[in-house]
Design a protein around this motif. Structure first.
Motif, PDB file in Angstrom:
ATOM      1  N   ILE A 106       1.102  -1.114  -0.241  1.00  0.00           N
ATOM      2  CA  ILE A 106      -0.271  -0.311  -0.047  1.00  0.00           C
ATOM      3  C   ILE A 106       0.717   1.126  -0.223  1.00  0.00           C
ATOM      4  O   ILE A 106       0.524   2.156  -1.212  1.00  0.00           O
ATOM      5  N   ALA A 107       1.848   1.285   1.049  1.00  0.00           N
ATOM      6  CA  ALA A 107       2.946   2.301   0.914  1.00  0.00           C
ATOM      7  C   ALA A 107       3.061   2.101  -0.495  1.00  0.00           C
ATOM      8  O   ALA A 107       3.186   3.920  -1.128  1.00  0.00           O
ATOM      9  N   ARG A 108       3.909   1.518  -1.305  1.00  0.00           N
ATOM     10  CA  ARG A 108       5.072   1.652  -2.464  1.00  0.00           C
ATOM     11  C   ARG A 108       3.468   2.729  -3.489  1.00  0.00           C
ATOM     12  O   ARG A 108       4.212   3.478  -3.713  1.00  0.00           O
ATOM     13  N   GLU A 109       2.619   2.121  -3.523  1.00  0.00           N
ATOM     14  CA  GLU A 109       1.609   2.762  -4.272  1.00  0.00           C
ATOM     15  C   GLU A 109       1.795   4.080  -3.854  1.00  0.00           C
ATOM     16  O   GLU A 109       0.760   4.963  -5.140  1.00  0.00           O
ATOM     17  N   ALA A 110       0.800   4.264  -2.646  1.00  0.00           N
ATOM     18  CA  ALA A 110       0.888   5.822  -2.630  1.00  0.00           C
ATOM     19  C   ALA A 110       2.386   6.916  -2.362  1.00  0.00           C
ATOM     20  O   ALA A 110       2.472   8.138  -3.248  1.00  0.00           O
ATOM     21  N   TRP A 111       3.577   6.345  -2.629  1.00  0.00           N
ATOM     22  CA  TRP A 111       4.474   6.528  -3.004  1.00  0.00           C
ATOM     23  C   TRP A 111       4.697   6.537  -4.289  1.00  0.00           C
ATOM     24  O   TRP A 111       5.324   8.431  -5.024  1.00  0.00           O
ATOM     25  N   GLN A 112       4.307   5.595  -4.920  1.00  0.00           N
ATOM     26  CA  GLN A 112       4.371   6.331  -6.542  1.00  0.00           C
ATOM     27  C   GLN A 112       4.073   7.216  -6.387  1.00  0.00           C
ATOM     28  O   GLN A 112       4.163   8.414  -7.662  1.00  0.00           O
ATOM     29  N   ALA A 113       2.734   7.235  -6.553  1.00  0.00           N
ATOM     30  CA  ALA A 113       1.314   8.801  -6.771  1.00  0.00           C
ATOM     31  C   ALA A 113       2.483   9.386  -6.496  1.00  0.00           C
ATOM     32  O   ALA A 113       1.277  11.109  -6.681  1.00  0.00           O
ATOM     33  N   ALA A 114       2.256  10.054  -5.189  1.00  0.00           N
ATOM     34  CA  ALA A 114       3.208  11.200  -4.359  1.00  0.00           C
ATOM     35  C   ALA A 114       4.374  11.986  -5.242  1.00  0.00           C
ATOM     36  O   ALA A 114       4.557  12.953  -5.348  1.00  0.00           O
ATOM     37  N   GLY A 115       4.830  10.835  -6.095  1.00  0.00           N
ATOM     38  CA  GLY A 115       6.693  11.606  -7.209  1.00  0.00           C
ATOM     39  C   GLY A 115       7.268  11.720  -6.042  1.00  0.00           C
ATOM     40  O   GLY A 115       8.347  12.054  -6.424  1.00  0.00           O
ATOM     41  N   VAL A 116       7.363  10.481  -5.095  1.00  0.00           N
ATOM     42  CA  VAL A 116       8.730  10.448  -4.389  1.00  0.00           C
ATOM     43  C   VAL A 116       9.160   8.942  -4.019  1.00  0.00           C
ATOM     44  O   VAL A 116      10.297   8.884  -3.395  1.00  0.00           O
ATOM     45  N   ALA A 117       9.195   8.002  -5.022  1.00  0.00           N
ATOM     46  CA  ALA A 117       9.567   7.004  -4.662  1.00  0.00           C
ATOM     47  C   ALA A 117      10.728   6.674  -5.061  1.00  0.00           C
ATOM     48  O   ALA A 117      11.699   5.792  -4.299  1.00  0.00           O
ATOM     49  N   ASP A 118      11.247   7.534  -5.665  1.00  0.00           N
ATOM     50  CA  ASP A 118      12.314   7.295  -5.560  1.00  0.00           C
ATOM     51  C   ASP A 118      13.518   8.004  -4.890  1.00  0.00           C
ATOM     52  O   ASP A 118      15.155   7.256  -5.279  1.00  0.00           O
ATOM     53  N   ARG A 119      13.315   8.855  -4.150  1.00  0.00           N
ATOM     54  CA  ARG A 119      13.473   9.257  -3.343  1.00  0.00           C
ATOM     55  C   ARG A 119      13.854   7.991  -1.346  1.00  0.00           C
ATOM     56  O   ARG A 119      14.113   8.823  -0.549  1.00  0.00           O
ATOM     57  N   ILE A 120      13.147   7.073  -2.067  1.00  0.00           N
ATOM     58  CA  ILE A 120      12.478   5.492  -0.235  1.00  0.00           C
ATOM     59  C   ILE A 120      13.085   4.577  -0.940  1.00  0.00           C
ATOM     60  O   ILE A 120      12.817   4.088  -1.906  1.00  0.00           O
ATOM     61  N   ASP A 121      14.145   4.137  -0.047  1.00  0.00           N
ATOM     62  CA  ASP A 121      14.694   2.562   0.145  1.00  0.00           C
ATOM     63  C   ASP A 121      14.348   1.774   1.430  1.00  0.00           C
ATOM     64  O   ASP A 121      14.229   1.934   2.604  1.00  0.00           O
ATOM     65  N   LEU A 122      13.122   0.934   0.480  1.00  0.00           N
ATOM     66  CA  LEU A 122      12.923   0.523   1.468  1.00  0.00           C
ATOM     67  C   LEU A 122      13.431  -0.946   1.729  1.00  0.00           C
ATOM     68  O   LEU A 122      13.365  -1.892   1.119  1.00  0.00           O
ATOM     69  N   ARG A 123      12.924  -1.251   2.626  1.00  0.00           N
ATOM     70  CA  ARG A 123      14.347  -3.060   3.214  1.00  0.00           C
ATOM     71  C   ARG A 123      13.109  -3.383   3.926  1.00  0.00           C
ATOM     72  O   ARG A 123      12.596  -3.426   5.253  1.00  0.00           O
ATOM     73  N   ILE A 124      12.992  -4.663   3.111  1.00  0.00           N
ATOM     74  CA  ILE A 124      11.699  -5.696   4.735  1.00  0.00           C
ATOM     75  C   ILE A 124      12.809  -6.561   4.843  1.00  0.00           C
ATOM     76  O   ILE A 124      13.502  -6.933   4.627  1.00  0.00           O
ATOM     77  N   GLY A 125      13.159  -6.712   6.050  1.00  0.00           N
ATOM     78  CA  GLY A 125      13.478  -7.891   7.327  1.00  0.00           C
ATOM     79  C   GLY A 125      13.213  -7.563   8.593  1.00  0.00           C
ATOM     80  O   GLY A 125      12.963  -6.222   8.971  1.00  0.00           O
ATOM     81  N   PRO A 126      14.287  -8.351   9.676  1.00  0.00           N
ATOM     82  CA  PRO A 126      14.418  -7.264  10.169  1.00  0.00           C
ATOM     83  C   PRO A 126      15.169  -6.345  10.816  1.00  0.00           C
ATOM     84  O   PRO A 126      16.180  -6.508  10.456  1.00  0.00           O
ATOM     85  N   ALA A 127      14.823  -4.861  11.368  1.00  0.00           N
ATOM     86  CA  ALA A 127      15.366  -4.124  11.182  1.00  0.00           C
ATOM     87  C   ALA A 127      16.342  -3.703  11.982  1.00  0.00           C
ATOM     88  O   ALA A 127      17.453  -3.288  11.651  1.00  0.00           O
ATOM     89  N   ALA A 128      16.339  -4.609  13.599  1.00  0.00           N
ATOM     90  CA  ALA A 128      17.630  -4.842  13.598  1.00  0.00           C
ATOM     91  C   ALA A 128      19.200  -5.132  13.100  1.00  0.00           C
ATOM     92  O   ALA A 128      19.906  -4.401  12.661  1.00  0.00           O
ATOM     93  N   GLN A 129      19.214  -6.328  11.958  1.00  0.00           N
ATOM     94  CA  GLN A 129      19.739  -6.313  11.301  1.00  0.00           C
ATOM     95  C   GLN A 129      20.259  -5.350   9.902  1.00  0.00           C
ATOM     96  O   GLN A 129      21.203  -5.452   9.288  1.00  0.00           O
ATOM     97  N   THR A 130      19.160  -5.074   9.722  1.00  0.00           N
ATOM     98  CA  THR A 130      19.067  -4.194   8.624  1.00  0.00           C
ATOM     99  C   THR A 130      20.072  -2.927   9.553  1.00  0.00           C
ATOM    100  O   THR A 130      20.766  -2.179   8.229  1.00  0.00           O
ATOM    101  N   LEU A 131      19.427  -2.479  10.261  1.00  0.00           N
ATOM    102  CA  LEU A 131      20.457  -1.497  10.505  1.00  0.00           C
ATOM    103  C   LEU A 131      22.203  -1.638  11.126  1.00  0.00           C
ATOM    104  O   LEU A 131      23.336  -0.428  11.172  1.00  0.00           O
TER     105      LEU A 131
END
Length: 215
Positions: A99-124
């Motif tokens: 749902i988020a990805r669709e909204a970001w695309q519609a708002a024209g900001v998708a290219d500014r966002i890097d979504l990482r799926i997975g446990p946040a502690a590992q990502t950080l």
């Protein structure tokens, strides 16, 4: 006590002093409400506007968010980025972030966002150790807040901002007999208050918002 009770009338007045949601934001709010009880995890509109304003004040080019949900706060942060900036946002749900990805695309900001799926502690922990983050926002599982905080503070640049949402937890975090998530938040708040690496304030904004600045 110099506080004001937030009645429906007062809240309506507060919203009237805030720029209204864009059509994309209105659609995202509606889609999130349609999820039912999980919709409570979406930040309120005035908090989103606050995040946008803070990002602009900070001149933020590198933002990290822990807890994406349906992307309302991510969208707000992306709209406040300095030119060439990026928001890295962490979540574990493919369903909600779709749902988020669709909204970001519609708002024209998708290219500014890097979504990482997975446990946040590992990502950080996989992020570079250098202090290059301008602003970070925590709005995820309360039991993980202290871990996320301790991964992010060393990576914040001096003067960088770190915000944590839901730090009053409906008022339950103020109770000495707090349990569950409320206890986790209470212990996190004590950790922040004792952290000599930052200066911080807990604001009675929405469900409580901590704003910290790295020294």
């Amino acid at each position: 006590m110099k506080t004001v009770e937030i009645t429906p009338e007062v809240y309506a007045y507060v919203l009237a002093q805030t720029a209204p949601p864009t059509p994309v934001q209105e659609q995202l709010i509606a889609r999130t409400r349609a999820l039912g009880s999980p919709a409570v995890m979406q930040v309120p509109h005035e908090q989103g506007r606050f995040l946008t304003l803070l990002a602009r004040i900070a001149g933020a080019r590198r933002i990290v968010e822990v807890g994406t949900f349906t992307g309302y706060s991510t969208l707000a942060l992306a709209e406040g980025l300095a030119a060439g900036g990026q928001v890295l946002t962490c979540d574990v749900s493919e369903e909600w972030t779709a749902i988020a990805r669709e909204a970001w695309q519609a708002a024209g900001v998708a290219d500014r966002i890097d979504l990482r799926i997975g446990p946040a502690a590992q990502t950080l922990r996989a992020l570079p150790p250098e202090p290059e983050i301008d602003l970070a926002f925590l709005d995820a599982d309360k039991g993980g807040y202290r871990t996320y905080w301790d991964e992010l503070v060393p990576r914040l640049r001096p003067g960088g901002l770190l915000l944590a949402d839901n730090v009053l937890y409906g008022g339950a975090a103020a109770r000495p007999d707090a349990q569950g998530n409320a206890l986790a938040v209470r212990e996190f708040n004590a950790h922040v208050r004792a952290d000599s690496r930052v200066e911080s304030v807990l604001l009675p904004f929405a469900d409580g918002l901590t704003l910290a600045r790295k020294l």
